[in-house]
Motif scaffolding. Structure first.
Motif, PDB file in Angstrom:
ATOM      1  N   LEU A 102      34.146 -14.247  35.182  1.00  0.00           N
ATOM      2  CA  LEU A 102      33.946 -13.966  33.767  1.00  0.00           C
ATOM      3  C   LEU A 102      34.173 -12.482  33.483  1.00  0.00           C
ATOM      4  O   LEU A 102      34.849 -12.111  32.516  1.00  0.00           O
ATOM      5  CB  LEU A 102      32.526 -14.378  33.357  1.00  0.00           C
ATOM      6  CG  LEU A 102      32.045 -13.991  31.954  1.00  0.00           C
ATOM      7  CD1 LEU A 102      32.939 -14.619  30.894  1.00  0.00           C
ATOM      8  CD2 LEU A 102      30.605 -14.424  31.749  1.00  0.00           C
ATOM      9  N   CYS A 105      37.879 -11.707  33.576  1.00  0.00           N
ATOM     10  CA  CYS A 105      38.586 -12.154  32.366  1.00  0.00           C
ATOM     11  C   CYS A 105      38.338 -11.217  31.187  1.00  0.00           C
ATOM     12  O   CYS A 105      39.132 -11.192  30.242  1.00  0.00           O
ATOM     13  CB  CYS A 105      38.139 -13.569  31.990  1.00  0.00           C
ATOM     14  SG  CYS A 105      38.707 -14.848  33.128  1.00  0.00           S
ATOM     15  N   CYS A 106      37.253 -10.465  31.245  1.00  0.00           N
ATOM     16  CA  CYS A 106      36.941  -9.513  30.173  1.00  0.00           C
ATOM     17  C   CYS A 106      37.391  -8.104  30.563  1.00  0.00           C
ATOM     18  O   CYS A 106      36.742  -7.104  30.238  1.00  0.00           O
ATOM     19  CB  CYS A 106      35.450  -9.537  29.864  1.00  0.00           C
ATOM     20  SG  CYS A 106      34.880 -11.104  29.183  1.00  0.00           S
ATOM     21  N   THR A 119      38.925 -16.124  28.944  1.00  0.00           N
ATOM     22  CA  THR A 119      37.593 -16.585  29.348  1.00  0.00           C
ATOM     23  C   THR A 119      37.444 -18.087  29.124  1.00  0.00           C
ATOM     24  O   THR A 119      36.959 -18.820  30.007  1.00  0.00           O
ATOM     25  CB  THR A 119      36.504 -15.825  28.567  1.00  0.00           C
ATOM     26  OG1 THR A 119      36.565 -14.435  28.884  1.00  0.00           O
ATOM     27  CG2 THR A 119      35.112 -16.355  28.914  1.00  0.00           C
ATOM     28  N   VAL A 172      31.670  -8.149  28.090  1.00  0.00           N
ATOM     29  CA  VAL A 172      31.407  -9.562  28.359  1.00  0.00           C
ATOM     30  C   VAL A 172      30.487 -10.152  27.291  1.00  0.00           C
ATOM     31  O   VAL A 172      30.752 -11.232  26.745  1.00  0.00           O
ATOM     32  CB  VAL A 172      30.783  -9.736  29.762  1.00  0.00           C
ATOM     33  CG1 VAL A 172      30.246 -11.149  29.940  1.00  0.00           C
ATOM     34  CG2 VAL A 172      31.810  -9.426  30.840  1.00  0.00           C
TER      35      VAL A 172
END
Length: 403
Positions: A102, A105-106, A119, A172
């Protein structure tokens, strides 16, 4: 095991397997392709042959073999082929790398839109078509956006960031907040609520909270989502028409979710400093605590918005404070505060500003001006549910005639 149950298993384990492969090999894009092939194989084999004793181990082994096959097929990367092909499939990790995935992805190299899309794709398990439908863009457009995001991560080295880094954690939480907001009130389309996006945002925030339980902002964000989502069944009529907060049947709010949210909101305020998600959770808790709309503690809500406005200035915060101020000192006070937003380019023609102004003008007795604002607000939003609601308000005022 039924196919829906298998789908739930795959949604749970696919991000974990992807995280393990990216940690071992890097090559985010190739690893994701390999995991998707493993998931596809599982959807074909498991219903017929049964779910394996260790689904995650099965997926890890199959995905690892697919990755090796991909590397072998790359003629231009013979040296790396030898190194990766010689490796045995990784052991099933004892830890869950979904949270690290996660954070990856951020990546700060990505735009907020790309962070959100990637995400949902890699961690949330949504298909490209599902994400495209959620944001009302063509599938090819969303596919290109996700592809560019993966390329940028590859260029950045596909390295995992520290999960407790304050800068990346803030990104995030913002991405999860955006996903939830789009799910709770879709920015466009014929549905007010996208339950799948809201649920996914809550699931991922629970994951972050499980790993960082002492972070007050993480706790506050989870509380905010739970308290807000608890109202979802009362926000529309059976025909899909919007029901304002003060007209909702509070006996139908989801009480177990409110109870959990209230506990988390209180825990988040025990931290050493206040952040925007903690304050928003406290505001949501104040609404949830009121048995009726008339019993809402608007002074408490206004005070919380004042603090929020000071630590995280934002025109939407000021707009919401104007609503609370109008409940305390009357619509004229709210309209005066709203006027301070007219010079803000971010709010020019915004349907929320127009709709709140219309509501306060209606309360003050200026039906003609309120009617005009309601109509302008309806034209400014891409949400069909909001359009119908605002147009119905305008029609009601037109039928009532001037004050």
């Amino acid at each position: 095991m039924t196919e829906p149950a298998i789908e739930d298993l795959l949604r749970e384990f696919a991000p974990q397997v992807l995280g393990a492969l990216v940690r071992r090999h890097g090559r985010f894009e190739d690893c994701e392709d390999a995991v998707q092939e493993a998931v596809l194989a599982a959807t074909v084999q498991w219903p017929a042959e049964g779910v394996p004793a260790s689904p995650r181990a099965w997926l890890t082994t199959v995905a690892s073999r697919r990755l090796v096959d991909q590397v072998r097929s790359e003629q231009a990367r013979r040296v790396r082929e030898v190194a990766v092909s010689a490796e045995t499939p990784p052991e099933v990790p004892d830890t869950d790398d979904t949270l690290l995935l996660l954070f990856l992805c951020c990546h700060p190299a990505l735009t907020p839109a790309s962070q959100t899309a990637l995400t949902l794709r890699a961690v949330g398990g949504l298909t490209t078509a599902e994400i495209a439908r959620a944001f009302l863009v063509p599938e090819v457009t969303m596919a290109a956006r996700i592809s560019r995001a993966k390329q940028r991560i590859r260029q950045a080295g596909s390295s995992f960031p520290p999960p407790d880094g304050p800068d990346r954690l803030g990104v995030v939480l913002h991405v999860l907040y955006l996903i939830f907001n789009e799910g709770y009130t879709a920015s466009s389309g014929d549905r007010l609520h996208r339950a799948d996006l809201a649920r996914e945002a809550i699931r991922l925030t629970r994951l972050v909270h499980a790993r960082l339980p002492d972070d007050s902002e993480v706790t506050g964000l989870l509380a905010l989502m739970l308290l807000t989502d608890a109202r979802r069944d009362t926000r529309t009529t059976s025909s899909g028409d919007l029901v304002p907060l003060d007209e909702q049947d509070r006996t139908c709010w989801h009480r177990p979710q409110i109870g959990e949210g209230m506990t988390l909101a209180k825990a988040s305020l025990a931290g050493p400093a206040l952040g925007p998600y903690q304050l928003q959770a406290a505001i949501a808790a104040t609404h949830a605590d009121a048995p009726t709309a008339a019993e809402t503690d608007w002074r408490q809500i206004h005070a919380l918005y004042l603090i929020l406005e000071r630590i995280a200035p934002n025109p939407m915060v000021t707009l919401n404070r104007a609503i609370a101020l109008a409940e305390i000192d009357g619509p004229a006070a709210g309209l005066t505060l709203l006027a301070t937003l007219d010079a803000d380019d971010r709010m020019a023609g915004h349907h929320r500003l127009l709709s709140v102004r219309a509501h306060l003008l209606e309360r003050s007795g200026d039906r003609t001006a309120a009617h005009d604002c309601y109509r302008r607000a309806a034209k400014a939003t891409a949400s069909l549910a909001e359009q119908r609601h605002l147009e119905s308000r305008a029609r009601r005022l037109r039928q009532a005639g001037p004050a």
